[in-house]
Motif scaffolding. Structure first.
Motif, PDB file in Angstrom:
ATOM      1  N   THR A 182       0.831  -1.210  -0.017  1.00  0.00           N
ATOM      2  CA  THR A 182       0.007  -0.011   0.025  1.00  0.00           C
ATOM      3  C   THR A 182       0.829   1.404  -0.061  1.00  0.00           C
ATOM      4  O   THR A 182       0.615   2.191  -0.541  1.00  0.00           O
ATOM      5  CB  THR A 182      -0.998   0.076   1.174  1.00  0.00           C
ATOM      6  OG1 THR A 182      -1.581  -1.173   1.262  1.00  0.00           O
ATOM      7  CG2 THR A 182      -1.945   1.286   1.173  1.00  0.00           C
ATOM      8  N   ASP A 183       2.023   1.205   0.875  1.00  0.00           N
ATOM      9  CA  ASP A 183       2.832   2.525   0.967  1.00  0.00           C
ATOM     10  C   ASP A 183       4.087   1.882   1.076  1.00  0.00           C
ATOM     11  O   ASP A 183       4.566   1.453   1.902  1.00  0.00           O
ATOM     12  CB  ASP A 183       2.533   3.358   2.146  1.00  0.00           C
ATOM     13  CG  ASP A 183       3.244   4.559   2.000  1.00  0.00           C
ATOM     14  OD1 ASP A 183       4.162   4.597   1.349  1.00  0.00           O
ATOM     15  OD2 ASP A 183       2.899   5.532   2.860  1.00  0.00           O
ATOM     16  N   SER A 184       4.869   1.853   0.316  1.00  0.00           N
ATOM     17  CA  SER A 184       6.383   1.192   0.081  1.00  0.00           C
ATOM     18  C   SER A 184       7.191   2.085   0.658  1.00  0.00           C
ATOM     19  O   SER A 184       8.464   1.672   0.937  1.00  0.00           O
ATOM     20  CB  SER A 184       6.685   0.935  -1.465  1.00  0.00           C
ATOM     21  OG  SER A 184       6.955   1.996  -2.264  1.00  0.00           O
ATOM     22  N   GLU A 185       7.049   3.524   0.893  1.00  0.00           N
ATOM     23  CA  GLU A 185       8.010   4.355   1.541  1.00  0.00           C
ATOM     24  C   GLU A 185       8.204   4.474   2.882  1.00  0.00           C
ATOM     25  O   GLU A 185       8.868   5.088   3.434  1.00  0.00           O
ATOM     26  CB  GLU A 185       7.601   5.714   0.517  1.00  0.00           C
ATOM     27  CG  GLU A 185       8.048   5.684  -0.804  1.00  0.00           C
ATOM     28  CD  GLU A 185       9.415   5.172  -1.158  1.00  0.00           C
ATOM     29  OE1 GLU A 185      10.412   5.379  -0.632  1.00  0.00           O
ATOM     30  OE2 GLU A 185       9.673   4.278  -2.296  1.00  0.00           O
ATOM     31  N   VAL A 186       6.708   4.209   3.493  1.00  0.00           N
ATOM     32  CA  VAL A 186       6.586   4.750   4.803  1.00  0.00           C
ATOM     33  C   VAL A 186       7.321   3.742   5.645  1.00  0.00           C
ATOM     34  O   VAL A 186       7.772   2.591   5.457  1.00  0.00           O
ATOM     35  CB  VAL A 186       5.181   4.288   5.166  1.00  0.00           C
ATOM     36  CG1 VAL A 186       4.811   3.047   5.481  1.00  0.00           C
ATOM     37  CG2 VAL A 186       4.580   5.209   6.451  1.00  0.00           C
ATOM     38  N   ILE A 187       7.886   4.183   6.644  1.00  0.00           N
ATOM     39  CA  ILE A 187       8.698   3.448   7.844  1.00  0.00           C
ATOM     40  C   ILE A 187       7.848   2.570   8.462  1.00  0.00           C
ATOM     41  O   ILE A 187       6.492   2.767   8.808  1.00  0.00           O
ATOM     42  CB  ILE A 187       9.462   4.523   8.913  1.00  0.00           C
ATOM     43  CG1 ILE A 187      10.210   5.563   8.267  1.00  0.00           C
ATOM     44  CG2 ILE A 187       9.930   3.731  10.126  1.00  0.00           C
ATOM     45  CD1 ILE A 187      10.833   6.630   8.887  1.00  0.00           C
ATOM     46  N   LEU A 188       8.435   1.550   8.492  1.00  0.00           N
ATOM     47  CA  LEU A 188       7.545   0.493   9.104  1.00  0.00           C
ATOM     48  C   LEU A 188       8.373  -0.406  10.411  1.00  0.00           C
ATOM     49  O   LEU A 188       9.455  -0.884  10.254  1.00  0.00           O
ATOM     50  CB  LEU A 188       7.095  -0.917   7.999  1.00  0.00           C
ATOM     51  CG  LEU A 188       6.156  -1.960   8.438  1.00  0.00           C
ATOM     52  CD1 LEU A 188       4.918  -1.417   9.228  1.00  0.00           C
ATOM     53  CD2 LEU A 188       5.857  -2.742   7.244  1.00  0.00           C
ATOM     54  N   LEU A 189       7.594  -0.531  11.599  1.00  0.00           N
ATOM     55  CA  LEU A 189       8.031  -1.056  12.667  1.00  0.00           C
ATOM     56  C   LEU A 189       7.428  -2.491  13.035  1.00  0.00           C
ATOM     57  O   LEU A 189       6.330  -2.551  13.116  1.00  0.00           O
ATOM     58  CB  LEU A 189       8.257  -0.244  13.880  1.00  0.00           C
ATOM     59  CG  LEU A 189       8.848   1.174  13.522  1.00  0.00           C
ATOM     60  CD1 LEU A 189       8.669   2.038  14.869  1.00  0.00           C
ATOM     61  CD2 LEU A 189      10.129   1.111  13.163  1.00  0.00           C
ATOM     62  N   GLY A 190       8.098  -3.470  13.720  1.00  0.00           N
ATOM     63  CA  GLY A 190       7.555  -4.639  14.276  1.00  0.00           C
ATOM     64  C   GLY A 190       8.109  -4.780  15.925  1.00  0.00           C
ATOM     65  O   GLY A 190       8.911  -3.884  16.100  1.00  0.00           O
ATOM     66  N   GLY A 191       7.746  -5.661  16.340  1.00  0.00           N
ATOM     67  CA  GLY A 191       7.937  -5.987  17.652  1.00  0.00           C
ATOM     68  C   GLY A 191       7.215  -5.226  18.797  1.00  0.00           C
ATOM     69  O   GLY A 191       6.105  -5.704  19.204  1.00  0.00           O
ATOM     70  N   ALA A 192       7.434  -4.121  19.209  1.00  0.00           N
ATOM     71  CA  ALA A 192       6.693  -3.301  20.317  1.00  0.00           C
ATOM     72  C   ALA A 192       6.583  -4.123  21.552  1.00  0.00           C
ATOM     73  O   ALA A 192       5.965  -4.172  22.178  1.00  0.00           O
ATOM     74  CB  ALA A 192       5.407  -2.864  19.766  1.00  0.00           C
ATOM     75  N   VAL A 193       7.925  -4.926  21.849  1.00  0.00           N
ATOM     76  CA  VAL A 193       7.870  -5.811  22.942  1.00  0.00           C
ATOM     77  C   VAL A 193       8.283  -5.038  24.115  1.00  0.00           C
ATOM     78  O   VAL A 193       8.805  -4.118  24.223  1.00  0.00           O
ATOM     79  CB  VAL A 193       8.938  -7.118  22.742  1.00  0.00           C
ATOM     80  CG1 VAL A 193       8.312  -7.900  21.497  1.00  0.00           C
ATOM     81  CG2 VAL A 193      10.271  -6.786  22.547  1.00  0.00           C
ATOM     82  N   ASN A 194       7.574  -5.527  25.432  1.00  0.00           N
ATOM     83  CA  ASN A 194       7.921  -5.195  26.672  1.00  0.00           C
ATOM     84  C   ASN A 194       8.553  -6.535  27.151  1.00  0.00           C
ATOM     85  O   ASN A 194       8.767  -7.423  26.811  1.00  0.00           O
ATOM     86  CB  ASN A 194       6.564  -4.922  27.547  1.00  0.00           C
ATOM     87  CG  ASN A 194       6.727  -4.245  28.707  1.00  0.00           C
ATOM     88  OD1 ASN A 194       7.917  -4.015  28.918  1.00  0.00           O
ATOM     89  ND2 ASN A 194       5.653  -3.731  29.465  1.00  0.00           N
ATOM     90  N   ARG A 195       9.008  -6.206  28.228  1.00  0.00           N
ATOM     91  CA  ARG A 195       9.815  -7.213  29.166  1.00  0.00           C
ATOM     92  C   ARG A 195       8.863  -8.301  29.551  1.00  0.00           C
ATOM     93  O   ARG A 195       7.542  -7.874  29.908  1.00  0.00           O
ATOM     94  CB  ARG A 195      10.748  -7.066  30.327  1.00  0.00           C
ATOM     95  CG  ARG A 195      10.118  -6.190  31.298  1.00  0.00           C
ATOM     96  CD  ARG A 195      10.893  -6.161  32.689  1.00  0.00           C
ATOM     97  NE  ARG A 195      11.022  -7.470  33.265  1.00  0.00           N
ATOM     98  CZ  ARG A 195      12.087  -7.907  34.061  1.00  0.00           C
ATOM     99  NH1 ARG A 195      12.807  -7.196  34.105  1.00  0.00           N
ATOM    100  NH2 ARG A 195      12.062  -9.233  34.181  1.00  0.00           N
TER     101      ARG A 195
END
Length: 433
Positions: A182-195
Motif C-alpha cells: 500500500t505504501d512502499s516508502e513509509v517507515i514500518l516497525l514490528g515487535g513493540a515488545v515489553n519485558r
C-alpha cells in the motif's frame, strides 16, 4: 528473593514475577567516541489527543518531534464496511501543522466486524483478511501523512495478545506485506515488545525473526520499562544483543518508556525524583544506538485513581492545569541533545570517581554537558568549558543561571545540565576539587 511486581502495559497492570537484583552500572563505558543523535530523536506517546491548539503549543514548546497514537480498528470501522477516519485525521493534520511527525500503531480486534468474536485482543487466522482490509484502508487513507507505522503493541504480554506466538507471527508478516503493497516508502516497525514475566521474552523475539515476520521492517520497537534509569539502560543493552544477529541492533525505536509517580507499580518514583529519572533515562538511551525515544506519556489522568499507576505517567500533571512534573527536564533533553554528537573524545576526566557520569553533547550552535553521581555523596569538580554564554539549567523549573567557563560545581544524584554556545575549541576538562 522473588517478588511480585507489576509491569506497565499501557492500560492495565499484569502481575508478573521477576528477580529484583538492583545492579547499578557505570554506563560511560558503552559510549562510542562519536554518536550522532538524530534531529528528530524525541517524542511523546498519546500527545495531542485532546486536539486543542493549547496542547499542540505545549508539545512544540517541549521540543518533541514525534507523537504516537494507536489507530484502533474498532474506532475506524464501526460496522462492516463503514470507515470513519475523522478523529485521526484531526490529530494527524494538527501534528503536521506543528511540524510533529506521527507514528501510528495498527492494532487490536474489532467486535463490530469480527464474526463470533469471544476473545478480545485476538485475530484468529481465518479473520486475518478482515484485519488486513483495515490495514489497507488505513494506510491508504494516511499515505504521505503518517510517517511511520508499527504493527500491534506489546504482543508478548497476555493483556495485548491472546493468541499463540505462531498466530501473531502470521498476522505480523501478512500485515507487513499489506503495508508495503500500500505504501512502499513509509517507515514500518514490528515487535513493540515489553519485558516478560521473567525478563526479556527471548523465545518470542527469536521466533518473530525466525518466522521472517520482520523481513519487511525498517526497525524494531521496544519498551524498556524498568525500576530505574540504570536498569532501563541495561535492559536495552540486553535487547540490543538479542536482535544484533538479525541486523537490528542499530534499528531500535524506543516507542514507550517512562515511570509512574503514583499507584502500585514498583517502578513508581517520587515526584521529587521524577525529573532526575527523565534526564538520566533520556541521556542513557541517547548515548546508545537508539533511533528515537517516545516518552510515555504527556498528561496524568484528570480523575486519577490513587491505586492505578497508569494514571500517573505524565510529564505534566493534567490537561487541566498544565503543571509540569517532568516536562522541563524532557524539554532540556529534547532541545539540547537531539541533533548533536555524543563527544567522548573531547571530554577529559581528571581524578574523577567512576561513579560520576559525564556526557558531552556537541552541537553546531549549542553544546550540552550532563552530569550526575551514582554515589550518594556529592563530588566537587572544577569545569573548564569551551565556547561562550555558559548556563546551568534547573531541571525542575527550566530556569537557567549564567556560570563561568571555569566553575566549581557539586554533583550529586540530581543531574546537572549545562549548555554553552560553541566555538572553534571543543575540549571539555573536568577536574576533581
Amino acid at each position: 528473593m522473588d517478588k511480585k511486581i507489576l509491569i506497565k502495559t499501557n492500560e492495565l497492570s499484569v502481575p508478573v514475577i521477576f528477580l529484583l537484583t538492583l545492579v547499578f552500572l557505570s554506563c560511560a563505558s558503552v559510549s562510542p567516541p562519536q554518536r550522532r543523535i538524530p534531529e528528530d530523536y524525541s517524542g511523546i506517546v498519546h500527545a495531542g489527543g485532546s486536539r486543542t491548539p493549547e496542547e499542540f503549543r505545549l508539545m512544540k514548546s517541549l521540543g518533541m518531534n514525534w507523537t504516537l497514537h494507536t489507530f484502533n480498528w474498532s474506532r475506524i470501522e464501526s460496522e462492516p464496511g463503514k470507515w470513519d477516519f475523522r478523529y485521526y485525521d484531526e490529530i494527524v493534520d494538527m501534528a503536521d501543522r506543528a511540524g510533529i511527525k506521527t507514528l501510528g500503531v495498527l492494532a487490536y480486534d474489532n467486535g463490530n466486524v469480527q464474526r463470533n468474536q469471544t476473545v478480545s485482543r485476538y485475530i484468529p487466522s481465518h479473520e486475518i483478511p478482515l484485519f488486513l482490509e483495515y490495514v489497507r484502508k488505513t494506510v491508504t487513507h494516511f499515505r504521505g501523512r503518517v510517517d511511520a507505522w508499527c504493527i500491534w503493541n506489546e504482543p508478548n504480554t497476555p493483556r495485548f495478545w491472546k493468541g499463540t506466538d505462531a498466530e501473531f507471527y502470521e498476522l505480523t508478516k501478512l500485515a507487513a506485506d499489506t503495508v508495503r503493497e500500500t505504501d512502499s516508502e513509509v517507515i514500518l516497525l514490528g515487535g513493540a515488545v515489553n519485558r516478560g514475566v521473567f525478563g526479556l521474552p527471548k523465545k518470542f523475539i527469536n521466533g518473530l525473526f525466525k518466522s521472517a515476520s520482520m523481513n519487511r521492517m525498517d526497525g524494531v520497537a521496544f519498551h524498556p520499562y524498568e525500576l530505574n534509569p540504570a536498569r532501563t539502560a541495561r535492559l536495552y543493552d540486553n535487547f540490543q544483543k538479542m536482535v544484533k544477529p538479525w541486523g537490528f541492533d542499530n534499528k531500535i525505536w524506543i516507542t514507550e518508556v517512562g515511570y509512574p509517580t503514583g499507584g502500585l507499580y514498583p517502578t513508581k518514583v517520587s515526584e521529587k525524583k521524577f525529573s532526575h529519572y527523565v534526564i538520566k533515562t533520556f541521556t542513557l538511551l541517547a548515548i546508545r544506538d537508539t533511533r528515537v525515544i517516545l516518552w510515555y506519556q504527556l498528561f496524568d489522568s484528570v480523575n486519577r485513581n490513587p491505586s492505578n499507576s497508569e494514571n500517573f505517567f505524565g510529564l505534566v500533571r493534567s490537561a487541566e492545569d498544565y503543571q509540569s512534573k517532568g516536562s522541563e527536564a524532557f524539554r532540556l533533553c529534547a532541545t539540547y541533545i537531539s541533533g548533536t554528537f555524543l563527544n567522548a573524545q573531547d571530554l577529559r576526566r581528571e581524578n574523577l570517581p567512576s561513579s560520576l557520569n559525564a556526557y558531552y553533547f556537541y552541537g553546531e550552535e549549542t553544546s550540552a554537558l550532563v552530569l550526575w553521581n551514582d554515589n550518594p555523596a556529592p563530588v566537587k569538580i572544577r569545569t573548564s568549558l569551551p565556547g561562550t554564554v555558559h548556563a546551568m539549567h534547573n531541571i525542575n523549573t527550566g530556569a537557567k543561571a549564567d556560570i563561568q567557563a571555569n566553575a566549581d560545581i557539586r554533583v550529586g544524584s540530581e543531574p546537572v545540565f549545562i549548555t554553552w554556545q560553541v566555538s572553534d575549541a571543543r575540549t571539555v576538562v573536568l577536574k576533581r576539587r
